[in-house]
Design an enzyme around this catalytic site. Structure first.
Site, PDB file in Angstrom:
ATOM      1  N   HIS A 114      -2.543 -15.850  17.760  1.00 33.83           N
ATOM      2  CA  HIS A 114      -3.951 -15.590  18.057  1.00 33.83           C
ATOM      3  C   HIS A 114      -4.776 -16.885  17.984  1.00 33.83           C
ATOM      4  O   HIS A 114      -5.523 -17.209  18.911  1.00 33.83           O
ATOM      5  CB  HIS A 114      -4.556 -14.561  17.091  1.00 33.83           C
ATOM      6  CG  HIS A 114      -6.056 -14.567  17.155  1.00 33.83           C
ATOM      7  ND1 HIS A 114      -6.754 -13.956  18.173  1.00 33.83           N
ATOM      8  CD2 HIS A 114      -6.981 -15.189  16.381  1.00 33.83           C
ATOM      9  CE1 HIS A 114      -8.054 -14.187  18.009  1.00 33.83           C
ATOM     10  NE2 HIS A 114      -8.222 -14.933  16.925  1.00 33.83           N
TER      11      HIS A 114
ATOM     12  N   HIS B 123      -7.633 -19.429  20.950  1.00 35.14           N
ATOM     13  CA  HIS B 123      -8.812 -20.276  20.734  1.00 35.14           C
ATOM     14  C   HIS B 123      -8.706 -21.700  21.285  1.00 35.14           C
ATOM     15  O   HIS B 123      -9.713 -22.267  21.708  1.00 35.14           O
ATOM     16  CB  HIS B 123      -9.121 -20.384  19.232  1.00 35.14           C
ATOM     17  CG  HIS B 123      -9.697 -19.130  18.639  1.00 35.14           C
ATOM     18  ND1 HIS B 123     -11.001 -18.730  18.843  1.00 35.14           N
ATOM     19  CD2 HIS B 123      -9.144 -18.183  17.841  1.00 35.14           C
ATOM     20  CE1 HIS B 123     -11.234 -17.599  18.193  1.00 35.14           C
ATOM     21  NE2 HIS B 123     -10.120 -17.242  17.572  1.00 35.14           N
TER      22      HIS B 123
ATOM     23  N   SER C 261      -5.541 -12.929  23.295  1.00 29.83           N
ATOM     24  CA  SER C 261      -4.253 -12.908  22.592  1.00 29.83           C
ATOM     25  C   SER C 261      -3.721 -11.491  22.420  1.00 29.83           C
ATOM     26  O   SER C 261      -2.731 -11.281  21.740  1.00 29.83           O
ATOM     27  CB  SER C 261      -4.391 -13.592  21.220  1.00 29.83           C
ATOM     28  OG  SER C 261      -5.280 -12.869  20.381  1.00 29.83           O
TER      29      SER C 261
END
Ligand code: PHE
Ligand code: CO
Length: 282
Positions: free
Chosen positions: A130, A135, A195
């Site tokens: 994730h 990000h 994600s």
């Protein structure tokens, strides 16, 4: 993620530095973990062309992390050249102040551990997939990168004003679960969606959730759920809108919001601007 403390969390917080950073210890990842990363990556990769924003797709393509869990050290020189950000390895979720302090200094904390195969579809706490896949690509976008630094500075200020909860909602409904209206249709830039195998199509195509035009005060009033797909998404036009709408001093906003009841995640208000759900076919 924010709005949480480091108590009772998965992850090894024993050997960390005072700023909660650790070494990634890339050599310790097992072949099975690299294989799991590849499966996670491949599932998302086929969905991205239809659901992810252009900035995310382009950045990810230039990096290519498909082969296995990336070495953080290898991406940092590229990130430094692009936007002067860097990623730092951490054991897991951080206390709010520590998290804001990193962002305010253009350091993005990335969790070192990977989920288990049983958590392929769903995980509550952020893991390296994730944090990194979701990000890191947008840290290469100059406007988004500046927004995230400003967010970190705003977090330190909100902490002093007792307004962390309101600012955490902004992070949730933008950085984690934000949608963006593009000429090619609705797309996402939110890492929590990017994600997730299930929420990526759902956020764009499902008729169930509300999709509302970005509205700073509305977002900071709206509660969120951390254990289901979102019931409401907020839609920006571009990162410039996000940056400019959040640039003014929030102190009067916090004062105004302190007198109002928070809204449930599913609330609909007369002033909400509904955004059409379905992307063009083909
Ligand atoms: N402008 C906000 C403040 O004065 C700081 C901020 C910037 C918060 C960007 C979030 C995102 O508190
Ligand atoms: Co996240």
């Amino acid at each position: 993620m924010t709005g949480e403390t480091a108590h009772g969390l998965r992850g090894d917080y024993a050997g960390m530095r005072p700023d909660y950073t650790v070494d990634q210890d890339w050599a310790a990842y097992t072949p099975a973990e690299h294989a799991l990363w590849r499966r996670l990556y491949e599932r998302q990769a086929v969905l991205l062309p239809r659901y992810a924003c252009r900035e995310f797709i382009d950045s990810l393509a230039a990096l290519d992390f498909s082969a296995g869990i990336p070495r953080f050290d290898a991406v940092n020189p590229k990130l430094a050249r692009a936007t002067r950000w860097r990623i730092v390895a951490v054991p897991g979720l951080l206390p709010d102040r520590v998290f804001f302090e990193h962002l305010a200094n253009r350091r993005f904390p990335v969790t070192v551990w990977l989920r288990t195969p049983e958590e392929f579809d769903y995980i509550v706490e952020p893991d390296v997939f994730h944090d990194f896949f979701g990000h890191v690509p947008l840290l290469f976008d100059p406007v988004f990168a500046d927004f995230l630094e400003a967010y970190g500075q705003g977090g330190l200020k909100a902490d002093a004003l007792g307004a962390i909860e309101m600012l955490a909602r902004l992070y949730w409904y933008t950085v984690e679960f934000g949608l963006i209206a593009t000429p090619g249709g609705l797309r996402t830039y939110g890492a929590g969606i990017l994600s997730s195998g299930g929420e990526l199509p759902y956020s764009i195509e499902s008729a169930a959730p509300h999709r509302i035009g970005f509205d700073l005060l509305r977002i900071m009033r709206t509660r969120y759920k951390i254990d289901t797909f979102q019931e409401t998404y907020f839609v920006i036009r571009d990162f410039r809108e996000l940056f400019e709408a959040t640039a003014p001093d929030f102190t009067p906003h916090y004062a105004a919001l302190a007198g109002l009841e928070p809204l449930p995640a599913r609330a609909v208000l007369p002033a909400d601007i509904a955004i059409g759900a379905i992307v063009d076919e083909g």
